[in-house]
Design a protein around this motif. Structure first.
Motif, mmCIF file in Angstrom:
data_model
loop_
_atom_site.group_PDB
_atom_site.id
_atom_site.type_symbol
_atom_site.label_atom_id
_atom_site.label_comp_id
_atom_site.label_asym_id
_atom_site.label_seq_id
_atom_site.Cartn_x
_atom_site.Cartn_y
_atom_site.Cartn_z
ATOM 1 N N ASN A 48 -39.005 47.798 -44.407
ATOM 2 C CA ASN A 48 -39.500 49.168 -44.350
ATOM 3 C C ASN A 48 -40.414 49.457 -45.537
ATOM 4 O OD1 ASN A 48 -39.614 52.100 -44.128
ATOM 5 N ND2 ASN A 48 -37.942 51.832 -42.666
ATOM 6 N N TYR A 49 -41.647 49.026 -45.433
ATOM 7 C CA TYR A 49 -42.597 49.185 -46.527
ATOM 8 C C TYR A 49 -44.022 49.248 -45.981
ATOM 9 C CZ TYR A 49 -42.967 44.173 -45.680
ATOM 10 O OH TYR A 49 -43.125 42.948 -45.084
ATOM 11 N N ASN A 50 -44.956 49.517 -46.867
ATOM 12 C CA ASN A 50 -46.378 49.576 -46.532
ATOM 13 C C ASN A 50 -46.649 50.519 -45.350
ATOM 14 O OD1 ASN A 50 -46.865 47.836 -48.644
ATOM 15 N ND2 ASN A 50 -46.830 46.021 -47.363
ATOM 16 N N ASP A 51 -47.152 49.983 -44.223
ATOM 17 C CA ASP A 51 -47.555 50.850 -43.124
ATOM 18 C C ASP A 51 -46.368 51.463 -42.392
ATOM 19 O OD1 ASP A 51 -46.979 48.223 -42.302
ATOM 20 O OD2 ASP A 51 -47.947 48.567 -40.369
ATOM 21 N N VAL A 52 -45.158 50.954 -42.629
ATOM 22 C CA VAL A 52 -43.986 51.543 -41.975
ATOM 23 C C VAL A 52 -43.047 52.172 -43.001
ATOM 24 C CG1 VAL A 52 -44.026 50.088 -39.927
ATOM 25 C CG2 VAL A 52 -42.842 49.272 -41.967
ATOM 26 N N ALA A 53 -43.563 52.523 -44.162
ATOM 27 C CA ALA A 53 -42.722 53.107 -45.201
ATOM 28 C C ALA A 53 -42.056 54.378 -44.683
ATOM 29 C CB ALA A 53 -43.563 53.415 -46.432
ATOM 30 N N PHE A 54 -40.761 54.476 -44.960
ATOM 31 C CA PHE A 54 -39.969 55.645 -44.572
ATOM 32 C C PHE A 54 -39.965 55.879 -43.061
ATOM 33 C CE2 PHE A 54 -41.947 57.091 -48.775
ATOM 34 C CZ PHE A 54 -41.029 56.363 -49.517
ATOM 35 N N SER A 55 -40.102 54.835 -42.292
ATOM 36 C CA SER A 55 -40.074 54.998 -40.841
ATOM 37 C C SER A 55 -38.629 55.062 -40.355
ATOM 38 C CB SER A 55 -40.795 53.830 -40.162
ATOM 39 O OG SER A 55 -39.956 52.694 -40.081
ATOM 40 N N ASN A 56 -38.461 55.390 -39.078
ATOM 41 C CA ASN A 56 -37.114 55.448 -38.510
ATOM 42 C C ASN A 56 -36.684 54.120 -37.901
ATOM 43 O OD1 ASN A 56 -38.756 55.453 -36.268
ATOM 44 N ND2 ASN A 56 -37.990 57.391 -35.426
ATOM 45 N N VAL A 57 -37.392 53.049 -38.235
ATOM 46 C CA VAL A 57 -36.944 51.690 -37.928
ATOM 47 C C VAL A 57 -36.494 51.061 -39.236
ATOM 48 C CG1 VAL A 57 -37.581 49.432 -37.031
ATOM 49 C CG2 VAL A 57 -38.559 51.496 -36.011
ATOM 50 N N ILE A 58 -35.212 50.746 -39.328
ATOM 51 C CA ILE A 58 -34.675 50.183 -40.566
ATOM 52 C C ILE A 58 -34.137 48.782 -40.297
ATOM 53 C CG2 ILE A 58 -34.181 52.408 -41.619
ATOM 54 C CD1 ILE A 58 -31.317 52.152 -40.769
ATOM 55 N N SER A 59 -34.451 47.886 -41.185
ATOM 56 C CA SER A 59 -34.061 46.483 -41.039
ATOM 57 C C SER A 59 -33.081 46.112 -42.145
ATOM 58 C CB SER A 59 -35.303 45.576 -41.103
ATOM 59 O OG SER A 59 -34.948 44.226 -40.955
ATOM 60 N N VAL A 60 -31.843 45.893 -41.765
ATOM 61 C CA VAL A 60 -30.799 45.449 -42.690
ATOM 62 C C VAL A 60 -30.067 44.294 -42.032
ATOM 63 C CG1 VAL A 60 -28.721 46.089 -43.949
ATOM 64 C CG2 VAL A 60 -30.533 47.778 -43.636
ATOM 65 N N HIS A 61 -30.001 43.169 -42.696
ATOM 66 C CA HIS A 61 -29.417 41.973 -42.115
ATOM 67 C C HIS A 61 -27.923 41.855 -42.389
ATOM 68 C CE1 HIS A 61 -33.452 39.559 -41.865
ATOM 69 N NE2 HIS A 61 -33.449 40.643 -41.117
ATOM 70 N N TYR A 62 -27.257 41.165 -41.476
ATOM 71 C CA TYR A 62 -25.873 40.786 -41.702
ATOM 72 C C TYR A 62 -25.799 39.733 -42.807
ATOM 73 C CZ TYR A 62 -23.787 42.896 -37.487
ATOM 74 O OH TYR A 62 -23.315 43.765 -36.547
ATOM 75 N N GLU A 63 -24.723 39.802 -43.597
ATOM 76 C CA GLU A 63 -24.406 38.748 -44.558
ATOM 77 C C GLU A 63 -23.074 38.114 -44.164
ATOM 78 O OE1 GLU A 63 -24.540 40.416 -48.473
ATOM 79 O OE2 GLU A 63 -26.682 40.919 -48.341
ATOM 80 N N LYS A 64 -22.735 37.001 -44.783
ATOM 81 C CA LYS A 64 -21.507 36.290 -44.411
ATOM 82 C C LYS A 64 -20.271 37.174 -44.538
ATOM 83 C CE LYS A 64 -23.055 31.576 -45.476
ATOM 84 N NZ LYS A 64 -22.823 30.359 -46.312
#
Length: 307
Positions: free
Chosen positions: A214-230
């Motif tokens: 969520n940066y640059n052209d999509v900063a503060f957008s309502n698409v958020i990318s958070v990955h699973y960890e172990k």
């Protein structure tokens, strides 16, 4: 009550809470799609529900139990979406009552019946603020090639005709997060509400700190990318990433705020609140998960104190 995981049915437990007591509700509620016994929120009219097929029994299938097909098995199954909406309605008024004016409410409600949850909470008095798209790094997939079905039937011609076609769904690489807000009181502005109740605005630093893309052209957008960890696996069937919950907590609350999760599960939301110096209240109906959540948070607090 505060900083605790309460064993009980949240529909009843929340009735004991005072009005305008909570700064945010964040909850991964049951989706009503029959994922487990706890997720069956409709009248079960067929004994095959929860069973398994030969493929599932082999152990290689992603889904270990049989759910109902989208069109159901009987006319009664057509009522499943409405019954889910009615279930959401059964607790929506209490959620609204315990929240402070202007407070946010984040709900994981799944893709199939999210619209029913939206209607139920709107009818209770919430404002539907937005639908966030949580972009995941992994998701199960079971879209079978329809040509393989025809091959098993011995229909080679149709198998050739339908090469490249599949049944079931696309890979569910995103999940909706429904964002509701309790209306702020009339006669003032949202800026006034923020000063009085410390809620109503959102923190831009939460997006930049926790989201991967969520940066640059999509900063503060309502698409958020958070990955699973172990560490985000193994405690609950539908466990969500800790960083995702930390992002949501940080997005709409300040330190010292009270964060409520009425369907606490293994306690991920409450752990996120604890780590970010918020107060938390979790309610969970399953005693095993209550113990898991309590131990998880307690162990984390001890670890932080030691290190």
């Amino acid at each position: 009550m505060i900083d605790s995981i309460i064993l009980g049915n949240s529909i009843e437990v929340l009735k004991t809470f005072p009005d305008e007591f909570v700064h945010a509700i964040i909850s991964d509620i049951p989706y009503g799609i029959g994922y487990g016994e706890w997720d069956v929120l409709h009248n079960n009219t067929n004994s095959a529900l929860g069973g398994s097929s030969a493929a599932q029994n082999k152990g290689g299938a992603v889904f270990k139990r049989r759910g109902k097909p989208l069109n159901g098995w009987s006319n009664a199954d057509k009522k499943i979406p409405l019954e889910y909406q009615e279930w959401c309605t059964s607790w929506a008024n209490e959620w609204l009552r315990v929240l402070k004016p202007g407070s946010s409410c984040f709900v994981f409600a799944g893709r199939r019946f999210a619209h029913r949850c939206i209607v139920a909470l709107e009818d209770a008095g919430f404002t539907f603020k937005d639908m966030l798209a949580w972009k995941k790094n992994t998701a199960p997939h079971r879209a079978q090639r329809i040509s393989e079905i025809y091959k098993r039937r011995g229909d080679i011609q149709q198998a050739e005709n339908w090469q490249g076609w599949r049944v079931a769904n696309l890979r569910p690489i995103f999940e909706p997060i429904l964002w509701f807000q309790k209306p702020y009181k009339t006669g003032g502005t949202i800026a006034d509400n923020v000063l009085q109740y410390s809620v109503g605005a959102w923190n831009e630093n939460a997006i930049s700190e926790y989201c991967i893309e969520n940066y640059n052209d999509v900063a503060f957008s309502n698409v958020i990318s958070v990955h699973y960890e172990k560490s985000d696996h193994g405690l609950h069937e539908t466990q969500k990433p800790l960083k995702l919950m930390e992002c949501l907590v940080a997005l709409v609350t300040q330190e010292g705020a009270v964060v409520l999760d009425p369907f606490a599960g293994s306690g991920t939301n409450c752990l996120a609140a604890s780590r970010l110096n918020r107060r938390y209240i979790g309610v969970e109906i399953d005693s095993d998960y209550v113990e898991i959540a309590r131990k998880r948070i307690n162990d984390d607090v001890i670890q932080l104190q030691l290190g």
